[in-house]
Motif scaffolding. Structure first.
Motif, PDB file in Angstrom:
ATOM      1  N   SER A  41       0.863  -1.180   0.000  1.00  0.00           N
ATOM      2  CA  SER A  41       0.000   0.000   0.000  1.00  0.00           C
ATOM      3  C   SER A  41       0.900   1.230   0.000  1.00  0.00           C
ATOM      4  CB  SER A  41      -0.916   0.007   1.223  1.00  0.00           C
ATOM      5  OG  SER A  41      -0.175   0.301   2.398  1.00  0.00           O
ATOM      6  N   ASN A  42       0.286   2.418   0.027  1.00  0.00           N
ATOM      7  CA  ASN A  42       1.103   3.633   0.069  1.00  0.00           C
ATOM      8  C   ASN A  42       1.803   3.815   1.401  1.00  0.00           C
ATOM      9  OD1 ASN A  42      -1.104   4.171   1.620  1.00  0.00           O
ATOM     10  ND2 ASN A  42      -1.758   5.995   0.500  1.00  0.00           N
ATOM     11  N   LYS A  43       1.482   2.973   2.387  1.00  0.00           N
ATOM     12  CA  LYS A  43       2.142   3.043   3.693  1.00  0.00           C
ATOM     13  C   LYS A  43       3.371   2.141   3.768  1.00  0.00           C
ATOM     14  CE  LYS A  43      -1.971   4.267   6.377  1.00  0.00           C
ATOM     15  NZ  LYS A  43      -2.856   3.887   7.521  1.00  0.00           N
ATOM     16  N   GLY A  44       3.456   1.155   2.877  1.00  0.00           N
ATOM     17  CA  GLY A  44       4.604   0.262   2.912  1.00  0.00           C
ATOM     18  C   GLY A  44       4.247  -1.149   2.513  1.00  0.00           C
ATOM     19  N   ILE A 146       4.062  -8.242  10.117  1.00  0.00           N
ATOM     20  CA  ILE A 146       5.057  -7.183  10.262  1.00  0.00           C
ATOM     21  C   ILE A 146       4.843  -6.150   9.161  1.00  0.00           C
ATOM     22  CG2 ILE A 146       7.509  -6.656  10.453  1.00  0.00           C
ATOM     23  CD1 ILE A 146       8.042  -9.562  10.952  1.00  0.00           C
ATOM     24  N   LEU A 147       4.833  -4.891   9.550  1.00  0.00           N
ATOM     25  CA  LEU A 147       4.680  -3.805   8.597  1.00  0.00           C
ATOM     26  C   LEU A 147       6.010  -3.080   8.416  1.00  0.00           C
ATOM     27  CD1 LEU A 147       2.884  -1.921   6.860  1.00  0.00           C
ATOM     28  CD2 LEU A 147       2.472  -0.586   8.940  1.00  0.00           C
ATOM     29  N   PHE A 148       6.421  -2.914   7.168  1.00  0.00           N
ATOM     30  CA  PHE A 148       7.613  -2.145   6.829  1.00  0.00           C
ATOM     31  C   PHE A 148       7.150  -0.854   6.173  1.00  0.00           C
ATOM     32  CE2 PHE A 148       8.866  -6.556   6.868  1.00  0.00           C
ATOM     33  CZ  PHE A 148      10.070  -6.536   7.554  1.00  0.00           C
ATOM     34  N   THR A 149       7.362   0.260   6.826  1.00  0.00           N
ATOM     35  CA  THR A 149       6.838   1.531   6.317  1.00  0.00           C
ATOM     36  C   THR A 149       7.954   2.443   5.825  1.00  0.00           C
ATOM     37  OG1 THR A 149       6.912   2.533   8.517  1.00  0.00           O
ATOM     38  CG2 THR A 149       4.871   1.437   7.882  1.00  0.00           C
ATOM     39  N   LYS A 150       7.570   3.477   5.112  1.00  0.00           N
ATOM     40  CA  LYS A 150       8.524   4.415   4.538  1.00  0.00           C
ATOM     41  C   LYS A 150       9.047   5.366   5.600  1.00  0.00           C
ATOM     42  CE  LYS A 150       5.846   4.470   0.252  1.00  0.00           C
ATOM     43  NZ  LYS A 150       5.118   5.338  -0.702  1.00  0.00           N
ATOM     44  N   ASN A 151      10.324   5.657   5.523  1.00  0.00           N
ATOM     45  CA  ASN A 151      10.929   6.651   6.404  1.00  0.00           C
ATOM     46  C   ASN A 151      12.225   7.122   5.760  1.00  0.00           C
ATOM     47  OD1 ASN A 151      12.090   8.168   8.473  1.00  0.00           O
ATOM     48  ND2 ASN A 151      11.175   6.898  10.059  1.00  0.00           N
ATOM     49  N   GLU A 152      12.221   8.308   5.198  1.00  0.00           N
ATOM     50  CA  GLU A 152      13.372   8.775   4.419  1.00  0.00           C
ATOM     51  C   GLU A 152      14.551   9.223   5.276  1.00  0.00           C
ATOM     52  OE1 GLU A 152      12.217  11.703   1.652  1.00  0.00           O
ATOM     53  OE2 GLU A 152      10.650  10.497   0.717  1.00  0.00           O
ATOM     54  N   PHE A 314      11.317   3.560   0.208  1.00  0.00           N
ATOM     55  CA  PHE A 314      11.166   2.613  -0.884  1.00  0.00           C
ATOM     56  C   PHE A 314      11.683   3.209  -2.195  1.00  0.00           C
ATOM     57  CE2 PHE A 314       8.595   0.676   2.267  1.00  0.00           C
ATOM     58  CZ  PHE A 314       8.811  -0.668   2.053  1.00  0.00           C
ATOM     59  N   SER A 315      12.933   3.648  -2.124  1.00  0.00           N
ATOM     60  CA  SER A 315      13.643   3.973  -3.350  1.00  0.00           C
ATOM     61  C   SER A 315      14.193   2.664  -3.889  1.00  0.00           C
ATOM     62  CB  SER A 315      14.785   4.945  -3.040  1.00  0.00           C
ATOM     63  OG  SER A 315      15.673   4.361  -2.125  1.00  0.00           O
ATOM     64  N   THR A 316      14.902   2.692  -5.010  1.00  0.00           N
ATOM     65  CA  THR A 316      15.379   1.434  -5.581  1.00  0.00           C
ATOM     66  C   THR A 316      16.353   0.735  -4.660  1.00  0.00           C
ATOM     67  OG1 THR A 316      17.070   2.706  -6.745  1.00  0.00           O
ATOM     68  CG2 THR A 316      15.054   2.198  -7.946  1.00  0.00           C
TER      69      THR A 316
END
Length: 332
Positions: A41-44, A146-152, A314-316
């Motif tokens: 999803s857009n959350k990860g 387990i949720l893996f979310t975005k964090n820059e 979630f960059s390359t």
């Protein structure tokens, strides 16, 4: 087979080569692999084994059972009784073995499974009841994962380590546990009874710290191999002040003779600024649920932290890191 990488052309070339050598087809984006469900999803990215858990409940006749909110009854300490009621040893071993596979995406089951697996050779009625309670807990949350979310901005390695002193009734050994986070997302965890008897809670915690440092160093080397170098020191959180003091002060000889190698090992990493050892309050120690049968309030607090997540960009390159970490995930 799962194929991943940050170069689409190279990935397609590899798939083309494999398809020429073997009979295979591209199933598209990863959704289901060896019982592990992958949702995006857009959350990860969320990993779970919901179907596996429901199938297990159905096959064991526990699909209509009364659910509970923790996998282990609060304060429960299993032991081998001289007059214990015997149970079907083969059934017990099969149930525990199938539950162990769930532990790939269920850190909330780590302590419970570590405990019941110690009685595979001689299970009794109380041990079987403990296994059935795990199944009842699965009924309450079959889709937990387990949720893996975005964090820059957050790419650090953090470790929570804890120990339950003399918690095993049969041999009075302590149980160590740790959670490791890369950038805020949980990647490895462990709940294990220590090899020797600790003579104090500080000693038990100190051995747990050494175990956590080893895991953190392994993760650090893995990230370096993947091209992700962080200059931040690894933060290892411990709630035992005596153990933290021993780690920072090598002159307390009388208190550290029995853990001398661990003491030098940890002190070396502290001096090199590879590891930091901040003290945290016991109520903030997430690893409690890996070392003892805690209350439903404490347990739910830890589980919510893992399922909310907080981590990788979630960059390359970061997607490649995540998939490599998942493929190399260690569970003991």
């Amino acid at each position: 087979m799962v194929v991943t990488g940050n170069d689409p052309e190279e990935r397609e070339a590899l798939q083309g080569h494999l398809s020429r050598e073997f009979k295979m087809k591209d199933l598209g984006p990863l959704k289901y692999f060896l019982g592990i469900e992958v949702s995006r999803s857009n959350k990860g990215i969320f990993l779970s084994q919901r179907k596996y858990a429901l199938d297990l409940l159905r096959e064991t006749g526990m699909l209509a059972c009364q659910p509970v909110d923790t996998p282990v009854e609060e304060g429960l300490k299993l032991r081998i009784e001289s007059n214990q009621v015997p149970v079907d040893k083969g059934r017990y071993q099969r149930l525990v073995g199938r539950l162990m596979y769930l532990a790939h995406t269920r850190p909330d089951l780590a302590y419970a499974l570590s405990t019941v697996s110690q009685y595979m050779h001689n299970p009794g009625e109380q041990h079987m009841n403990a296994v059935l309670r795990i199944l009842r807990y699965l009924k309450s949350a079959p889709g937990q994962g387990i949720l893996f979310t975005k964090n820059e901005d957050h790419q650090s390695v953090d470790v929570y380590t804890d120990a339950d002193w003399a918690g095993a009734v049969d041999d009075r050994r302590s149980t160590s546990g740790y959670f490791t986070f890369v950038g805020g997302n949980l990647v490895t965890w462990r709940s294990k009874k220590q090899n020797v008897v600790a003579r104090s809670s500080a000693e038990a915690e100190f051995r747990g710290i050494a175990l956590g440092v080893c895991e953190a160093l392994w993760l650090r080397l893995l990230l370096q191999d993947l091209g992700c170098v962080s200059k931040q020191p690894i933060k290892l959180y411990c709630d035992n002040k005596a153990a933290c003091d021993i780690a920072h002060n090598p002159v307390q000889h009388d208190r550290t003779k029995h853990v001398e190698i661990d003491r030098f090992f940890i002190k070396e990493k502290l001096d090199e600024k590879i590891v930091e050892l901040p003290h945290i309050r016991s109520e903030d120690q997430l690893a409690d649920i890996l070392t003892k049968a805690v209350s439903s309030r404490v347990f739910s607090k830890g589980v919510k932290f893992f399922t909310r997540g907080a981590m990788l960009v979630f960059s390359t390159w970061s997607f490649r890191v995540l998939m490599q970490l998942l493929s190399l995930l260690k569970f003991v």
